[in-house]
Structures are given as C-alpha cells and as structure tokens.
Design an enzyme around this catalytic site. Structure first.
Site, mmCIF file in Angstrom:
data_model
loop_
_atom_site.group_PDB
_atom_site.id
_atom_site.type_symbol
_atom_site.label_atom_id
_atom_site.label_comp_id
_atom_site.label_asym_id
_atom_site.label_seq_id
_atom_site.Cartn_x
_atom_site.Cartn_y
_atom_site.Cartn_z
ATOM 1 N N GLY A 24 -24.038 118.149 2.168
ATOM 2 C CA GLY A 24 -22.671 118.613 2.437
ATOM 3 C C GLY A 24 -22.185 119.598 1.393
ATOM 4 O O GLY A 24 -21.570 120.620 1.716
ATOM 5 N N CYS A 25 -22.464 119.305 0.133
ATOM 6 C CA CYS A 25 -22.001 120.161 -0.962
ATOM 7 C C CYS A 25 -22.724 121.508 -0.947
ATOM 8 O O CYS A 25 -22.113 122.544 -1.233
ATOM 9 C CB CYS A 25 -22.195 119.457 -2.302
ATOM 10 S SG CYS A 25 -21.256 117.910 -2.403
ATOM 11 N N THR A 26 -23.997 121.492 -0.587
ATOM 12 C CA THR A 26 -24.756 122.740 -0.493
ATOM 13 C C THR A 26 -24.196 123.603 0.641
ATOM 14 O O THR A 26 -23.951 124.799 0.464
ATOM 15 C CB THR A 26 -26.258 122.448 -0.269
ATOM 16 O OG1 THR A 26 -26.735 121.677 -1.370
ATOM 17 C CG2 THR A 26 -27.060 123.737 -0.157
#
Length: 155
Positions: free
Chosen positions: A45-47
């Site tokens: 998700g963060c990527t």
C-alpha cells in the site's frame, strides 16, 4: 492527542529527510504542502501511494505544492525505498513519532489479535499560510493522489 482539524493551524515540524538535511513546515511557507503519513517503506500500500504521488509530482509542482511523505522509518530506509522505486517525493523520518503524535496519526492498531502502535494512513493539505485546508483520515490508496491533486488545484 486529538486529530488536527480542517481550518486549524498546522503544527510545525523539522525532520530529517532523504538526501540529507531536514525538511520543515516553516521552510515551505508560501507553498501548498501535501503531508501524507504512511506506516512503512516498501510495503504494498505504501509503495503504491508513493508511486501515485510521484506520478503526479509535476502536476503538484505546477500548482505550487510540495509533497512530503512521513513515516517512522529511518532516513536510510527511505533512501533505499526511493532508489528501488524511483520515487520523486520528499520522505521525512519521524523515528521518535513526535510529529506523528502532533498530527494525531500515531494510533493503537491491531492485527492478528496483537495490539501495537502505528501510523494511520492519513493526508493533510496545508495552504500557503500554514492552515490545514483538508484532511483525509484512514486513506484508501487507490485514486487518493489524484483526489489530493484536485483539492490542491481548487485551493
């Protein structure tokens, strides 16, 4: 700590950033600032979120906005994350979680029955005078960067 609300003054910060040096709200005065808080470098998700903001970075810049991602990861981890994915946003490190707490995004979370403290994915749009123009709590990544860009353009 209560969450920062729309219309309130954005708490200043001064954090170490990728590439050396620090980034602070006061040094960005006069620009719109997109401050996005995320749990951990190099997780799916963060990527995706970082890559979505990077893909729109020219448009943010054209609208006089600076995008700053903040997580409790150390700067060295941020630099590996940026190099691995070719990211084009500033990543700031809040290992002590002081800023995360000031913005009310350091929360108790639970996974698999285990309770722990972590970052609630959230975004704050700060106008050129340092006032919080919009808050997105509990962000869902898909389409989020585009939605933030539309809000920046509307400011």
């Amino acid at each position: 700590m209560s969450a920062i609300e729309q219309g309130s003054r954005a708490p200043d910060f001064d954090l170490p950033r990728d590439g050396g040096g620090n980034v602070s709200l006061s040094q960005l005065a006069g620009k719109k600032v997109v401050l996005y808080f995320y749990p951990k470098d190099d997780t799916p998700g963060c990527t995706n979120e970082a890559m979505d903001f990077t893909a729109l970075s020219d448009e943010f810049a054209a609208n006089d906005a600076v995008v700053v991602g903040v997580s409790p990861d150390p700067v060295s981890k941020h630099e590996k994350f940026i190099a691995k994915h070719g990211l084009g946003v500033i990543l700031a490190s809040d290992e002590e979680t002081t800023m995360l707490q000031a913005y009310g995004v350091w929360k108790e979370k639970s996974m698999y029955g285990r309770t722990y403290m972590g970052v609630e994915r959230s975004t704050f749009l700060i106008d050129a005078s340092g006032t919080v123009a919009k808050v997105w709590p509990k962000v869902k990544v898909k389409g989020h960067a585009q939605e933030v860009l539309e809000a920046v353009k509307a400011l």
